[in-house]
Write an enzyme that holds these catalytic residues in place. Structure first.
Site, PDB file in Angstrom:
ATOM      1  N   GLU A 171       0.691  -1.107  -0.108  1.00 55.41           N
ATOM      2  CA  GLU A 171       0.023   0.006  -0.153  1.00 55.41           C
ATOM      3  C   GLU A 171       0.920   1.301  -0.046  1.00 55.41           C
ATOM      4  O   GLU A 171       1.933   1.205   0.488  1.00 55.41           O
ATOM      5  CB  GLU A 171      -1.003   0.057   1.292  1.00 55.41           C
ATOM      6  CG  GLU A 171      -0.403  -0.312   2.513  1.00 55.41           C
ATOM      7  CD  GLU A 171       0.758   0.558   3.170  1.00 55.41           C
ATOM      8  OE1 GLU A 171       0.586   1.821   2.993  1.00 55.41           O
ATOM      9  OE2 GLU A 171       1.644   0.057   3.775  1.00 55.41           O
ATOM     10  N   GLU A 312       4.479  -0.390   1.495  1.00 59.67           N
ATOM     11  CA  GLU A 312       4.749  -0.576  -0.068  1.00 59.67           C
ATOM     12  C   GLU A 312       4.619  -1.973  -0.403  1.00 59.67           C
ATOM     13  O   GLU A 312       4.928  -2.298  -1.569  1.00 59.67           O
ATOM     14  CB  GLU A 312       6.300   0.096  -0.436  1.00 59.67           C
ATOM     15  CG  GLU A 312       6.246   1.423  -0.365  1.00 59.67           C
ATOM     16  CD  GLU A 312       7.515   2.011  -0.839  1.00 59.67           C
ATOM     17  OE1 GLU A 312       8.427   1.178  -1.495  1.00 59.67           O
ATOM     18  OE2 GLU A 312       7.872   3.168  -0.628  1.00 59.67           O
TER      19      GLU A 312
END
Length: 344
Positions: A171, A312
């Site tokens: 994310e 991430e």
């Protein structure tokens, strides 16, 4: 309510046979510890004793949060757009890790508060430009939640159609640790004070402000239903990741769950359909406060503990070689019987 994909719990009929296969390898019984358990689980997910996970895709879901208007983050929402550009340029930490472990990367625009130019690695699934401020009212409407869930499931199905056999989920979204803390508080459930961490970085003043804002948000409504909690406090990228987990599980596709934020999405998905937990492989224990509490609420034991807190999907990528190694134990390691008989 929009219908969600049907998820079949793992068929454990052959579990004893898969365990016997692992136990019969050329090694002392149990010598590979939790990797042996992972190997059995992968065989159960695949429904066969020779799973392969060579084609891996990292999906980084991006979205902005209205909570940032109240100062819950040390960084402005514009950083989300800048980091999406960095990911698409192949220059983020997740890109470097993906190259190291042989995974592909795509970014999913779930709700970035900007217009993003088309890019070969960008999936446009935007529901709206960021959520509303959850300190003042619901972050999303019920329709927006359902749309995000459905689009996430569609992204997972498309990945399988494209030939990927395992997904790593990450994310990017300034303010999303605040949203995740509220989801943990209500769906864990867990005390709010134990759910709030520093996120991307806060000094003492910033942490005090973040706690005050989240206390205000939590006090607005006592909802505990997963969909209502997601609408009140969630993020578009978190909702879309939850949908991707549900969609992947329905397609019998394993997912590597990253840290605190993605685990919050997994918490939502599992509360919506407990059967999807069988398909979630929790990659690592984040250094973000609240992740230990969240893992306990999920009954999950992650593969790694490296004090990561970037997001991430970096932790999910680092766990990918362990999954491939566990699959290799099933498919590449000789049996003890063959070794003793010289059948190599």
């Amino acid at each position: 309510m929009t219908s969600r994909p049907a998820i079949a719990p793992l068929d454990r009929t052959d579990e004893a046979a898969y365990r016997a296969l692992v136990d019969g390898k050329a090694k002392p019984l149990g010598a590979l510890g939790r990797i042996e358990d992972l190997a059995v689980r992968l065989a159960l997910i695949a429904g066969r004793p020779n799973p392969s996970y060579e084609r891996a895709l990292l999906l980084v879901f991006a979205g902005d949060h209205g909570l940032t208007e109240s100062g819950v983050s040390a960084y402005p929402s514009a950083v989300t757009t800048a980091m999406v550009a960095t990911l698409l340029a192949g220059r983020a930490s997740a890109n470097a890790f993906a190259r190291a472990v042989g995974a592909e990367v795509k970014v999913v625009d779930a709700g970035v508060a900007a217009d993003l130019a088309p890019h070969p690695l960008l999936i446009d699934a935007k529901v709206r430009k960021g959520t509303r401020n959850a300190a003042l009212g619901p972050a999303m409407t019920a329709q927006e939640v359902e749309s995000a869930l459905a689009r996430g499931a569609a992204v997972a199905r498309r990945a399988q159609d494209d030939g990927f056999d395992i997904l790593a989920l990450g994310e990017m979204g300034i303010g999303n640790s605040a949203s995740a803390a509220l989801l943990l508080h209500r769906l864990g459930p867990a005390p709010l004070a134990e759910s709030i961490g520093a996120g991307a970085g806060h000094d003492a003043e910033g942490m005090a402000r973040k706690r005050a804002v989240l206390e205000t948000a939590a006090a607005r409504t006592p909802v505990t239903d997963p969909l209502e909690v997601l609408a009140q406090f969630g993020g578009l990228e978190i909702a879309m990741i939850a949908g991707a987990i549900l969609g992947a599980a329905a397609a019998r596709l394993p997912v590597l769950v990253d840290g605190f934020i993605v685990s919050a999405a997994a918490l939502v998905a599992i509360r919506l359909d407990p059967a999807c937990a069988d398909y979630c492989i929790f990659a690592h224990r984040s250094a973000e406060r609240g992740h230990e509490v969240m893992l306990a609420a999920l009954g999950a034991e992650p593969l790694l503990d490296l004090s990561l807190r970037l997001g991430e999907g970096t932790g999910a990528l680092l766990a990918l070689p362990l999954v491939r190694a566990a699959a290799g134990l099933l498919t590449e390691v000789a049996s003890l019987d063959d070794v003793l008989a010289g059948r190599l």
